[in-house]
Scaffold this motif. Structure first.
Motif, mmCIF file in Angstrom:
data_model
loop_
_atom_site.group_PDB
_atom_site.id
_atom_site.type_symbol
_atom_site.label_atom_id
_atom_site.label_comp_id
_atom_site.label_asym_id
_atom_site.label_seq_id
_atom_site.Cartn_x
_atom_site.Cartn_y
_atom_site.Cartn_z
ATOM 1 N N SER A 137 -6.486 -39.346 2.695
ATOM 2 C CA SER A 137 -6.135 -40.135 1.510
ATOM 3 C C SER A 137 -5.605 -41.514 1.887
ATOM 4 C CB SER A 137 -5.072 -39.392 0.691
ATOM 5 O OG SER A 137 -5.517 -38.138 0.311
ATOM 6 N N LYS A 138 -6.207 -42.150 2.844
ATOM 7 C CA LYS A 138 -5.742 -43.467 3.305
ATOM 8 C C LYS A 138 -5.749 -44.498 2.186
ATOM 9 C CE LYS A 138 -4.831 -42.846 7.674
ATOM 10 N NZ LYS A 138 -3.487 -42.894 8.151
ATOM 11 N N ASP A 139 -6.582 -44.307 1.170
ATOM 12 C CA ASP A 139 -6.583 -45.226 0.040
ATOM 13 C C ASP A 139 -5.369 -45.015 -0.858
ATOM 14 O OD1 ASP A 139 -7.753 -42.709 -0.545
ATOM 15 O OD2 ASP A 139 -8.605 -43.510 -2.404
ATOM 16 N N ARG A 140 -4.719 -43.863 -0.774
ATOM 17 C CA ARG A 140 -3.546 -43.557 -1.603
ATOM 18 C C ARG A 140 -2.243 -43.717 -0.835
ATOM 19 N NH1 ARG A 140 -2.950 -38.532 -3.266
ATOM 20 N NH2 ARG A 140 -1.877 -39.201 -5.159
ATOM 21 N N PHE A 141 -2.243 -43.305 0.424
ATOM 22 C CA PHE A 141 -1.067 -43.409 1.295
ATOM 23 C C PHE A 141 -1.462 -44.235 2.513
ATOM 24 C CE2 PHE A 141 -0.362 -39.485 -1.095
ATOM 25 C CZ PHE A 141 0.905 -39.721 -1.597
ATOM 26 N N ASN A 142 -1.252 -45.532 2.441
ATOM 27 C CA ASN A 142 -1.768 -46.406 3.494
ATOM 28 C C ASN A 142 -0.704 -47.235 4.204
ATOM 29 O OD1 ASN A 142 -1.156 -48.327 1.550
ATOM 30 N ND2 ASN A 142 -3.266 -48.600 0.915
ATOM 31 N N LYS A 143 0.559 -46.973 3.934
ATOM 32 C CA LYS A 143 1.618 -47.758 4.565
ATOM 33 C C LYS A 143 2.042 -47.183 5.920
ATOM 34 C CE LYS A 143 3.279 -50.070 0.526
ATOM 35 N NZ LYS A 143 1.961 -50.217 0.014
ATOM 36 N N PHE A 144 1.909 -45.871 6.082
ATOM 37 C CA PHE A 144 2.372 -45.209 7.297
ATOM 38 C C PHE A 144 1.336 -44.194 7.766
ATOM 39 C CE2 PHE A 144 6.094 -45.955 4.535
ATOM 40 C CZ PHE A 144 6.730 -46.926 5.291
ATOM 41 N N ASP A 145 1.382 -43.880 9.044
ATOM 42 C CA ASP A 145 0.562 -42.805 9.582
ATOM 43 C C ASP A 145 1.408 -41.536 9.551
ATOM 44 O OD1 ASP A 145 -1.016 -41.008 10.920
ATOM 45 O OD2 ASP A 145 -1.298 -42.259 12.703
ATOM 46 N N TRP A 146 1.315 -40.807 8.467
ATOM 47 C CA TRP A 146 2.145 -39.631 8.253
ATOM 48 C C TRP A 146 1.859 -38.522 9.262
ATOM 49 C CZ3 TRP A 146 6.379 -39.357 5.302
ATOM 50 C CH2 TRP A 146 6.582 -40.386 4.388
ATOM 51 N N THR A 147 0.684 -38.526 9.883
ATOM 52 C CA THR A 147 0.364 -37.475 10.850
ATOM 53 C C THR A 147 1.272 -37.545 12.075
ATOM 54 O OG1 THR A 147 -1.366 -38.802 11.895
ATOM 55 C CG2 THR A 147 -2.040 -37.339 10.097
ATOM 56 N N LEU A 148 1.881 -38.696 12.318
ATOM 57 C CA LEU A 148 2.817 -38.836 13.432
ATOM 58 C C LEU A 148 4.130 -38.085 13.175
ATOM 59 C CD1 LEU A 148 2.362 -42.649 14.197
ATOM 60 C CD2 LEU A 148 1.331 -40.701 15.401
ATOM 61 N N TYR A 149 4.330 -37.640 11.958
ATOM 62 C CA TYR A 149 5.584 -37.000 11.560
ATOM 63 C C TYR A 149 5.426 -35.508 11.276
ATOM 64 C CZ TYR A 149 7.159 -41.739 11.423
ATOM 65 O OH TYR A 149 7.468 -43.026 11.805
ATOM 66 N N ARG A 150 4.385 -34.916 11.826
ATOM 67 C CA ARG A 150 4.109 -33.482 11.598
ATOM 68 C C ARG A 150 5.264 -32.584 12.021
ATOM 69 N NH1 ARG A 150 -1.908 -32.145 11.431
ATOM 70 N NH2 ARG A 150 -2.866 -34.187 11.505
ATOM 71 N N LYS A 151 6.018 -32.982 13.019
ATOM 72 C CA LYS A 151 7.115 -32.148 13.524
ATOM 73 C C LYS A 151 8.459 -32.509 12.903
ATOM 74 C CE LYS A 151 4.780 -31.124 17.808
ATOM 75 N NZ LYS A 151 4.775 -31.180 19.247
ATOM 76 N N GLU A 152 8.438 -33.429 11.955
ATOM 77 C CA GLU A 152 9.663 -33.864 11.285
ATOM 78 C C GLU A 152 9.799 -33.167 9.930
ATOM 79 O OE1 GLU A 152 11.634 -35.722 13.057
ATOM 80 O OE2 GLU A 152 10.148 -36.134 14.602
#
Length: 163
Positions: free
Chosen positions: A25-40
């Motif tokens: 959904s990069k067109d909807r959530f494009n400010k951050f790479d949320w996949t980098l926060y999988r362990k958070e």
């Protein structure tokens, strides 16, 4: 089209399958790479009974005596819910109120902080009651913003139906 109706929403932890949806959904959530926060600790806001993610927040629980607070590492509202033509309102407020409620529940007395982006300092102060501390460092070029107990409780009361 805004109707003024209040809808039931749910805030819950993001699951692994959700990260795949967010990534697509990069067109909807494009400010951050949320996949980098999988362990958070990442949470999603959805309408009750629906799967579409409307907003995301990443929290860090600081338990040391010198920090004793919840940090909002990231917060993002889906693009279609930003600006004058937004589909749904109050998503950001609900996410901030959730962080405040977590701070209270976890024994931090409502203390919440974040490192703001420059264009959002005034918005966070005016809409959510954050106090700005312009103590700039290389990691915090815009300083720090803090919510104290009273402001946190006000947000929880305003945006969340349960405490």
């Amino acid at each position: 089209m805004a109707t003024g109706l209040l809808l039931d929403a749910v805030i819950e932890p993001v699951k692994i399958k959700d990260f795949k949806i967010i990534e697509k959904s990069k067109d909807r959530f494009n400010k951050f790479d949320w996949t980098l926060y999988r362990k958070e600790e990442v949470f999603k806001l959805t309408l009750k009974g629906k799967d579409t993610i409307l907003g995301l927040i990443c929290l860090i629980d600081h338990t040391k005596a010198d920090t004793d607070a919840i940090e909002i590492e990231l917060v993002e509202v889906a693009c279609e819910n930003i600006g004058g033509a937004k589909q749904y309102d109050f998503i950001g407020g609900c996410l901030f109120a959730f962080a405040c409620r977590e701070s209270i529940r976890r024994g931090h007395n409502g203390f919440v902080f974040l490192v703001p982006k420059s264009g959002l300092v005034t918005h966070y102060k005016e809409h959510y009651g954050f106090e700005h501390f312009p103590l700039k460092t290389p990691q915090r070029p815009c300083g720090l913003m803090v919510l104290h107990e009273h402001a946190s409780k006000e947000l929880v009361t305003k945006y969340l139906s349960e405490f």
